[in-house]
Motif scaffolding. Sequence first.
Motif, PDB file in Angstrom:
ATOM      1  N   ILE A   1      16.579   0.068  14.087  1.00  7.98           N
ATOM      2  CA  ILE A   1      16.386  -0.857  12.966  1.00  7.98           C
ATOM      3  C   ILE A   1      17.453  -1.954  12.947  1.00  7.98           C
ATOM      4  CG2 ILE A   1      16.359  -1.049  10.442  1.00  7.98           C
ATOM      5  CD1 ILE A   1      14.881   1.692  10.491  1.00  7.98           C
TER       6      ILE A   1
ATOM      7  N   VAL B   1      16.708  -3.735   5.395  1.00 10.97           N
ATOM      8  CA  VAL B   1      17.877  -3.592   6.263  1.00 10.97           C
ATOM      9  C   VAL B   1      17.635  -4.325   7.581  1.00 10.97           C
ATOM     10  CG1 VAL B   1      19.374  -1.946   7.457  1.00 10.97           C
ATOM     11  CG2 VAL B   1      18.438  -1.374   5.207  1.00 10.97           C
ATOM     12  N   PHE B   2      16.410  -4.187   8.097  1.00 14.92           N
ATOM     13  CA  PHE B   2      16.027  -4.894   9.322  1.00 14.92           C
ATOM     14  C   PHE B   2      16.157  -6.409   9.116  1.00 14.92           C
ATOM     15  CE2 PHE B   2      12.801  -6.861  12.062  1.00 14.92           C
ATOM     16  CZ  PHE B   2      13.042  -6.245  13.281  1.00 14.92           C
ATOM     17  N   LEU B   3      15.686  -6.892   7.964  1.00 17.05           N
ATOM     18  CA  LEU B   3      15.808  -8.316   7.634  1.00 17.05           C
ATOM     19  C   LEU B   3      17.282  -8.725   7.558  1.00 17.05           C
ATOM     20  CD1 LEU B   3      14.643 -11.069   6.626  1.00 17.05           C
ATOM     21  CD2 LEU B   3      14.563 -10.102   4.344  1.00 17.05           C
TER      22      LEU B   3
ATOM     23  N   TRP C   1      14.043   5.524   5.346  1.00 16.64           N
ATOM     24  CA  TRP C   1      15.475   5.485   5.029  1.00 16.64           C
ATOM     25  C   TRP C   1      16.208   6.637   5.693  1.00 16.64           C
ATOM     26  CZ3 TRP C   1      17.899   1.393   3.059  1.00 16.64           C
ATOM     27  CH2 TRP C   1      17.109   0.417   2.448  1.00 16.64           C
TER      28      TRP C   1
ATOM     29  N   VAL D   1       8.455  -4.635  16.369  1.00 19.71           N
ATOM     30  CA  VAL D   1       8.152  -5.554  15.273  1.00 19.71           C
ATOM     31  C   VAL D   1       8.769  -6.911  15.598  1.00 19.71           C
ATOM     32  CG1 VAL D   1       8.620  -6.030  12.847  1.00 19.71           C
ATOM     33  CG2 VAL D   1       8.171  -3.694  13.567  1.00 19.71           C
TER      34      VAL D   1
ATOM     35  N   TYR E   1       7.359  -0.593   3.219  1.00 16.62           N
ATOM     36  CA  TYR E   1       8.380   0.027   4.081  1.00 16.62           C
ATOM     37  C   TYR E   1       9.711  -0.659   3.775  1.00 16.62           C
ATOM     38  CZ  TYR E   1       4.401   2.216   6.098  1.00 16.62           C
ATOM     39  OH  TYR E   1       3.264   2.969   6.239  1.00 16.62           O
ATOM     40  N   THR E   2      10.342  -0.184   2.707  1.00 14.21           N
ATOM     41  CA  THR E   2      11.494  -0.899   2.154  1.00 14.21           C
ATOM     42  C   THR E   2      12.694  -0.917   3.090  1.00 14.21           C
ATOM     43  OG1 THR E   2      11.989   1.137   0.966  1.00 14.21           O
ATOM     44  CG2 THR E   2      10.905  -0.617  -0.278  1.00 14.21           C
ATOM     45  N   VAL E   3      12.707  -0.013   4.084  1.00 12.37           N
ATOM     46  CA  VAL E   3      13.828   0.012   5.020  1.00 12.37           C
ATOM     47  C   VAL E   3      13.882  -1.301   5.817  1.00 12.37           C
ATOM     48  CG1 VAL E   3      12.677   1.117   6.999  1.00 12.37           C
ATOM     49  CG2 VAL E   3      15.094   1.582   6.542  1.00 12.37           C
ATOM     50  N   PHE E   4      12.773  -2.057   5.798  1.00 13.75           N
ATOM     51  CA  PHE E   4      12.776  -3.338   6.499  1.00 13.75           C
ATOM     52  C   PHE E   4      13.649  -4.384   5.810  1.00 13.75           C
ATOM     53  CE2 PHE E   4       9.647  -1.520   9.161  1.00 13.75           C
ATOM     54  CZ  PHE E   4       9.917  -2.122  10.371  1.00 13.75           C
TER      55      PHE E   4
ATOM     56  N   MET F   1       7.700  -8.248  10.404  1.00 11.10           N
ATOM     57  CA  MET F   1       8.714  -7.719   9.492  1.00 11.10           C
ATOM     58  C   MET F   1       8.313  -7.952   8.025  1.00 11.10           C
ATOM     59  SD  MET F   1      12.488  -9.387   9.430  1.00 11.10           S
ATOM     60  CE  MET F   1      12.108 -11.100   9.084  1.00 11.10           C
ATOM     61  N   PHE F   2       7.784  -9.139   7.734  1.00  4.27           N
ATOM     62  CA  PHE F   2       7.409  -9.457   6.354  1.00  4.27           C
ATOM     63  C   PHE F   2       6.219  -8.613   5.899  1.00  4.27           C
ATOM     64  CE2 PHE F   2       9.487 -13.463   7.750  1.00  4.27           C
ATOM     65  CZ  PHE F   2      10.532 -13.458   6.834  1.00  4.27           C
ATOM     66  N   LEU F   3       5.278  -8.349   6.822  1.00  3.56           N
ATOM     67  CA  LEU F   3       4.112  -7.536   6.477  1.00  3.56           C
ATOM     68  C   LEU F   3       4.529  -6.127   6.096  1.00  3.56           C
ATOM     69  CD1 LEU F   3       2.721  -9.851   8.166  1.00  3.56           C
ATOM     70  CD2 LEU F   3       1.113  -8.122   8.904  1.00  3.56           C
ATOM     71  N   LEU F   4       5.407  -5.549   6.912  1.00  2.00           N
ATOM     72  CA  LEU F   4       5.827  -4.168   6.680  1.00  2.00           C
ATOM     73  C   LEU F   4       6.639  -4.051   5.398  1.00  2.00           C
ATOM     74  CD1 LEU F   4       6.544  -3.374  10.374  1.00  2.00           C
ATOM     75  CD2 LEU F   4       5.055  -1.995   8.933  1.00  2.00           C
ATOM     76  N   LEU F   5       7.457  -5.063   5.162  1.00  2.00           N
ATOM     77  CA  LEU F   5       8.243  -5.085   3.922  1.00  2.00           C
ATOM     78  C   LEU F   5       7.294  -5.112   2.723  1.00  2.00           C
ATOM     79  CD1 LEU F   5      11.228  -5.130   3.168  1.00  2.00           C
ATOM     80  CD2 LEU F   5      11.169  -7.616   3.278  1.00  2.00           C
ATOM     81  N   GLY F   6       6.276  -5.949   2.816  1.00  2.00           N
ATOM     82  CA  GLY F   6       5.307  -6.052   1.725  1.00  2.00           C
ATOM     83  C   GLY F   6       4.485  -4.788   1.561  1.00  2.00           C
ATOM     84  N   ALA F   7       4.187  -4.126   2.685  1.00  2.00           N
ATOM     85  CA  ALA F   7       3.366  -2.913   2.639  1.00  2.00           C
ATOM     86  C   ALA F   7       4.132  -1.730   2.045  1.00  2.00           C
ATOM     87  CB  ALA F   7       2.864  -2.564   4.036  1.00  2.00           C
TER      88      ALA F   7
ATOM     89  N   TYR G   1       0.669  -5.989   2.164  1.00  2.00           N
ATOM     90  CA  TYR G   1       0.501  -5.046   1.056  1.00  2.00           C
ATOM     91  C   TYR G   1      -0.972  -4.739   0.805  1.00  2.00           C
ATOM     92  CZ  TYR G   1       0.157  -3.417  -3.761  1.00  2.00           C
ATOM     93  OH  TYR G   1      -0.177  -2.701  -4.882  1.00  2.00           O
TER      94      TYR G   1
ATOM     95  N   ALA H   1       2.560 -13.558   3.534  1.00  2.00           N
ATOM     96  CA  ALA H   1       2.390 -12.546   4.588  1.00  2.00           C
ATOM     97  C   ALA H   1       2.755 -11.164   4.055  1.00  2.00           C
ATOM     98  CB  ALA H   1       3.244 -12.894   5.806  1.00  2.00           C
ATOM     99  N   MET H   2       3.785 -11.106   3.226  1.00  2.00           N
ATOM    100  CA  MET H   2       4.148  -9.827   2.605  1.00  2.00           C
ATOM    101  C   MET H   2       3.003  -9.304   1.761  1.00  2.00           C
ATOM    102  SD  MET H   2       8.087 -10.381   1.325  1.00  2.00           S
ATOM    103  CE  MET H   2       8.173  -8.833   0.456  1.00  2.00           C
TER     104      MET H   2
END
Lengths: 213, 137
Positions: A153, B116-118, A141, B98, B111-114, B103-109, A83, A78-79
């Motif tokens: 968040i 922290v969300f994770l 961030w 979200v 958006y590294t701040v996710f 959450m996993f999609l955004l992290l992969g795209a 992407y 999914a990641m």
Amino acid sequence: MSDYMQQVIDFISQPWPWWMGGVVIGTTLFLLYFFDKEFGLSSNLRTMCAADGAGDFADFFKFDWNTQWWNLMVALGAMFGGYMAANYFGGDSAAHVSPGTIEILNDISQRAIFSEGSVPIVAGTTVIKPVIDPFWDIYSWSSLFSVRGLIIIIGGGFMIGFGARYAGGCTSGHAISGLADFQLPSLVAVIGFFIGGLIMTWLLLPYILRIPF
Amino acid sequence: MKVFKYILVGFLFGFGMWKLEAVSTFRIIEMFHFESFHMYGIIISGVSVSIVVTQLFKRGIIKTFKGNEHHFTPKDKAWNRYIFGGIIFGMGWALTGVCSGMMFLLLGAGYTVFAVFLGAALLGTFTYGYFRKYLPH
């Protein structure tokens, strides 16, 4: 790259109609059942806790988490899907929301930030739309180091993690596989999701977003 | 191959959910304001096809790749946990815009701040596991 390839990419990059949800979700569920597995992404949170040794603190995390590796692979996929879709098949990177929604978004921000076609998919800086109004720059961030970003968040993440396990599932486990199996508990959970979502969206979110620091 | 097939399923789901804009906070706000059919269309069509898929497996018309029938585990017949847990999850879903999958999609795209969300979601999961016996279920 050949013209034909470009045409295929352009075709996929268009916004997808809602009924593609049936194709995407149906295929996902079909494949997971065919592989003798379940559809439920939030279970990964429990697995990650258990893998980090949470079993020493609570029996809830004492289970054979080694059998759950496949679900972590689904999350990894999914990641990768996110992407690829965001970076190579993003199209105009816009969320094609209705005019009524644009009005509501501008009401929340108390000034006209968005117009038709300018609402991005992500509430943050995107590849194609590098500039977003600071009001909606939530997923960054710098936003994390503000009070409102911290609430959104960290608070949101905590509630998702806590609520999903308390309710025994999330949107995929209850709203899709549970409802499709006519499970009454899942219907109750989905009603709960909507009660919580409506309370947050109507009563709390506009005020949280307006916190100026 | 064993690993690859699950990555492929996740890829299909993640890619599709992004293109359907289900990953978008703005679509979630729109849904909870009943301003468009889009998200409901995704859920209704998704559940409709899933009902057919579920029935095909439940009735043994389609078997798993191992040749056995897929086993469905019924959810516990308790009510408090679904309503209370559901409300908390729903509030988190609408707050960040979200859910646990997106959450996993955004992290992969990117958006590294996710991350922290994770981390916060893991803390929430851990807190539930820790206080589980004191909560009404």
